[in-house]
Design a protein around this motif. Structure first.
Motif, mmCIF file in Angstrom:
data_model
loop_
_atom_site.group_PDB
_atom_site.id
_atom_site.type_symbol
_atom_site.label_atom_id
_atom_site.label_comp_id
_atom_site.label_asym_id
_atom_site.label_seq_id
_atom_site.Cartn_x
_atom_site.Cartn_y
_atom_site.Cartn_z
ATOM 1 N N THR A 49 -2.652 -5.380 -4.012
ATOM 2 C CA THR A 49 -3.948 -6.023 -4.226
ATOM 3 C C THR A 49 -4.494 -5.746 -5.629
ATOM 4 N N THR A 50 -4.092 -4.631 -6.236
ATOM 5 C CA THR A 50 -4.536 -4.316 -7.596
ATOM 6 C C THR A 50 -4.099 -5.390 -8.586
ATOM 7 N N VAL A 51 -2.852 -5.857 -8.462
ATOM 8 C CA VAL A 51 -2.348 -6.853 -9.416
ATOM 9 C C VAL A 51 -3.013 -8.215 -9.242
ATOM 10 N N THR A 52 -3.847 -8.366 -8.197
ATOM 11 C CA THR A 52 -4.594 -9.627 -8.036
ATOM 12 C C THR A 52 -6.053 -9.479 -8.479
ATOM 13 N N MET A 179 -4.063 0.315 5.057
ATOM 14 C CA MET A 179 -5.372 -0.207 5.467
ATOM 15 C C MET A 179 -6.469 0.272 4.521
ATOM 16 N N LEU A 180 -6.484 1.566 4.207
ATOM 17 C CA LEU A 180 -7.497 2.095 3.296
ATOM 18 C C LEU A 180 -7.348 1.500 1.901
ATOM 19 N N GLY A 181 -6.092 1.308 1.461
ATOM 20 C CA GLY A 181 -5.854 0.705 0.160
ATOM 21 C C GLY A 181 -6.364 -0.722 0.101
ATOM 22 N N TYR A 182 -6.094 -1.500 1.143
ATOM 23 C CA TYR A 182 -6.580 -2.881 1.203
ATOM 24 C C TYR A 182 -8.108 -2.926 1.156
ATOM 25 N N PHE A 183 -8.753 -2.110 2.000
ATOM 26 C CA PHE A 183 -10.212 -2.133 2.061
ATOM 27 C C PHE A 183 -10.844 -1.598 0.777
ATOM 28 N N ALA A 184 -10.188 -0.607 0.142
ATOM 29 C CA ALA A 184 -10.721 -0.064 -1.112
ATOM 30 C C ALA A 184 -10.762 -1.141 -2.187
ATOM 31 N N ASN A 185 -9.679 -1.895 -2.311
ATOM 32 C CA ASN A 185 -9.662 -2.948 -3.325
ATOM 33 C C ASN A 185 -10.590 -4.108 -2.959
ATOM 34 N N TRP A 186 -10.691 -4.405 -1.688
ATOM 35 C CA TRP A 186 -11.632 -5.447 -1.263
ATOM 36 C C TRP A 186 -13.066 -5.025 -1.570
ATOM 37 N N ILE A 312 5.776 -8.833 2.856
ATOM 38 C CA ILE A 312 4.448 -9.356 3.170
ATOM 39 C C ILE A 312 3.389 -8.277 3.005
ATOM 40 N N THR A 313 3.727 -7.037 3.352
ATOM 41 C CA THR A 313 2.792 -5.928 3.168
ATOM 42 C C THR A 313 2.413 -5.773 1.705
ATOM 43 N N ILE A 314 3.407 -5.794 0.825
ATOM 44 C CA ILE A 314 3.164 -5.560 -0.601
ATOM 45 C C ILE A 314 2.484 -6.755 -1.267
ATOM 46 N N TYR A 315 2.934 -7.949 -0.893
ATOM 47 C CA TYR A 315 2.418 -9.162 -1.539
ATOM 48 C C TYR A 315 1.530 -9.976 -0.596
ATOM 49 N N ALA A 316 0.797 -9.289 0.269
ATOM 50 C CA ALA A 316 -0.019 -9.982 1.270
ATOM 51 C C ALA A 316 -0.977 -11.010 0.667
ATOM 52 N N PRO A 317 -1.724 -10.691 -0.406
ATOM 53 C CA PRO A 317 -2.636 -11.705 -0.950
ATOM 54 C C PRO A 317 -1.923 -12.984 -1.379
ATOM 55 N N ALA A 334 -8.666 -10.984 4.101
ATOM 56 C CA ALA A 334 -7.584 -11.313 5.041
ATOM 57 C C ALA A 334 -6.506 -10.241 4.998
ATOM 58 N N THR A 335 -6.245 -9.737 3.800
ATOM 59 C CA THR A 335 -5.242 -8.686 3.629
ATOM 60 C C THR A 335 -5.702 -7.386 4.283
ATOM 61 N N ALA A 336 -6.990 -7.065 4.151
ATOM 62 C CA ALA A 336 -7.530 -5.843 4.760
ATOM 63 C C ALA A 336 -7.414 -5.885 6.280
ATOM 64 N N ILE A 337 -7.717 -7.035 6.876
ATOM 65 C CA ILE A 337 -7.576 -7.181 8.328
ATOM 66 C C ILE A 337 -6.112 -7.041 8.731
ATOM 67 N N PHE A 338 -5.216 -7.542 7.884
ATOM 68 C CA PHE A 338 -3.768 -7.388 8.110
ATOM 69 C C PHE A 338 -3.403 -5.907 8.188
#
Length: 560
Positions: A49-52, A179-186, A312-317, A334-338
């Motif tokens: 998610t950082t690269v997005t 999950m924490l990584g996704y939500f942190a970036n969101w 899909i985990t790595i490139y979810a967005p 959407a990625t955070a919910i994933f």
């Protein structure tokens, strides 16, 4: 009695396990080492998610321009994302030496320090592309070690009745980190301005927090009794086993475990192929039983990594964008919910499936769910190729698109129930004590080599036209590999739920073509005093144990 496998073996092992064994000391050690799974999870959840993030894109020029076309951009993003995997290959190799030479606890402390150093280099890069790559490589040296050190310790410290659950705490922590990584970036995308580089740095600091927690906890955890016995510290091994089980050293349950450990060490010394550095390597690849184990572990890694769910985990967005989810915050949400879906699924697998219904059934169920999900998305992208450009023409196409997004979530469920848990569990529990660290290290090296190749390849695969497969071709590829994995599991993977670590030798010494299909049933209760006791065959246990008890006691007298 018969030869119970799966639920039967689990129930027998659980019934034989004293209630005192499930105590706070064991729980603390399991949590300490299990949390190391968050290292990989944080990296995968944050970097994807950082690269997005606009701040990161602007700082490192991750957008097409006159000097950077789509293929070159995909290659640059792949380099940043995959550099931790390259470092993890080296980390997995370092872990073999560290685990065996300084023990599981000190190996944990040094890997956390390496991990922290890499993170600091990464977040202080200030626009330097080379420093980003260097920092992520060093991060990988620490993160890669966690996949060897933690599962090895958990397999050795856990009672066999809940060994699957304990090791799956590690794989569950992978998804805690994701999950924490996704939500942190969101969260940072919503509350921190796009114009500041602190947007992604603030989220990345989670790495340092987790590494610090693990280091502190390691000073209150107990060293693996099996490693202590391996290096000749028998008295400390017995003491630690007694503390982990909260039972006196002369309790039959503790004595049976210690007997099995020393018996296996004696048998391994008899078949050793050299005491030098190359000795363990020779044993791993030249002895038929060990060779089957290493090939089984490598096969699981190859098929699991290329089944698509990890990509899909790595490139979810990016995958959600492919299926029509637009807007930066929407994709990150959407990625955070994933991540939540995968985390919950991993916990379900750990607490209700992997020990109770067995490794093989749990993995097969996960693969079937994953295959159906991948196949649906492949068919959808083939029938509605315009979705990749954001064009939906009919209501039915839109509804089918919603189904495809749901299938991405279901693929995460399948992956968490299946390959993600087994890829750590199998490697940690199938190898003999003398080559356990080496075998796990080799498997995890192969894991990261495949993950690196996969991480680098996927952005290229998604490109429409040469050299890419296009999105629909990518999902057809994932579907085919997933189906191949199901056949591999049916024929080659034996059921190991309920078996003691020392009882694995009987299983893998069978002819290769029956290990996966009939091995568990043919070897139930054989090769281990603890297993024989669990099956209620006291005569068998006594016959197997008399000589071993004498050997253990003689060793103790000699050392004294």
């Amino acid at each position: 009695m018969g030869n119970p496998v799966g639920p039967g073996m689990f129930k027998a092992a659980l019934a034989e396990t004293p209630r005192e064994t499930f105590n706070w000391r064991l729980a603390f050690s399991v949590i300490c080492f299990g949390l190391m799974g968050a290292a990989r999870g944080l990296d995968e959840g944050l970097i994807g998610t950082t690269v997005t993030q606009k701040s990161f894109i602007n700082e490192y020029n991750l957008k097409t321009s006159k000097t950077l076309n789509a293929t070159q951009l995909a290659n640059k993003i792949g380099n940043i994302t995959a550099m931790a995997q390259i470092g993890s290959v080296g980390g997995a190799l370092i872990a073999f030496i560290a685990c065996d030479k300084i023990g599981r606890l000190w190996a944990t402390r040094q890997l956390c320090i390496v991990w922290i150093v890499g993170v600091i280099i990464f977040i202080t890069s200030n626009g330097s592309y080379g420093q980003v790559l260097a920092g992520r490589f060093i991060m990988g040296l620490g993160i890669g070690q966690t996949t060897v050190v933690a599962p090895t310790y958990l397999a050795e410290a856990a009672p066999r009745s809940i060994r699957g659950l304990c090791i799956c705490i590690f794989s569950g922590s992978v998804y805690l980190g994701i999950m924490l990584g996704y939500f942190a970036n969101w969260g940072t995308s919503l509350h921190i301005s796009n114009s500041t580089s602190k947007q992604w740095v603030d989220a990345t600091i989670l790495h340092i927090i987790f590494a610090g927690i693990i280091i502190i906890m390691s000073f209150f955890a107990l060293e693996s009794p099996r490693w202590l016995a391996k290096v000749g510290r028998d008295e400390q091994a017995a003491t630690n086993m007694s503390k982990l089980r909260k039972l006196p050293q002369d309790h039959p349950y503790v004595r049976a475990e210690l007997i099995d450990i020393h018996d296996q060490l004696e048998r391994e010394r008899e078949v050793t192929l050299g005491s030098g550095f190359l000795g363990p390597f020779k044993e791993l690849f030249l002895l038929p039983g060990n060779r089957y184990r290493i090939l089984l572990g490598l096969g699981c890694q190859l098929l699991g990594q290329w089944s698509g769910a990890q990509s899909i985990t790595i490139y979810a967005p990016q995958f959600f964008a492919t299926l029509g989810v637009t807007g930066s915050s929407e994709k990150l949400f959407a990625t955070a919910i994933f991540g939540v879906v995968k985390f919950v699924s991993a916990l379900i697998c750990a607490f209700f499936l992997v020990d109770f219904i067995g490794r093989k059934r749990s993995l097969s169920l996960g693969i079937i769910i994953q295959f159906i999900s991948m196949l649906y998305v492949a068919i959808y992208l083939t029938v509605v190729p315009t979705i990749t450009s954001g064009k939906i023409q009919t209501l039915s196409q839109k509804r089918a698109g919603t189904g495809a997004i749901a299938m991405i979530y279901f693929s995460g469920v399948g992956w968490a129930l299946g390959w993600n848990s087994i890829q750590y569990l199998i490697g940690a529990e199938i190898f003999p004590l003398r080559v356990r660290s080496l075998g796990t290290s080799m498997i995890m090296c192969f894991h990261f080599v495949n993950q690196y190749g996969n991480t680098k390849a996927v952005p290229q695969m998604l490109i429409v036209g040469a050299p890419g497969l296009s999105p629909n071709g990518t999902f057809w590829f994932f579907s085919a590999i997933t189906l191949l994995g199901l056949g591999f599991v049916w024929f080659f993977l034996p059921e190991t739920a309920g078996k003691s670590l020392e009882g694995m030798d009987e299983l893998f010494n069978l002819p290769w073509h029956i290990i996966g299909r009939k091995g568990a049933a043919l070897t139930a209760g054989k090769g281990s005093v603890a297993e024989a006791m669990a099956l209620g065959d006291t005569e068998k246990a006594q016959m197997a144990g008399v000589e071993q008890v004498e050997n253990v006691e003689n060793v103790g007298k000699t050392k004294a």
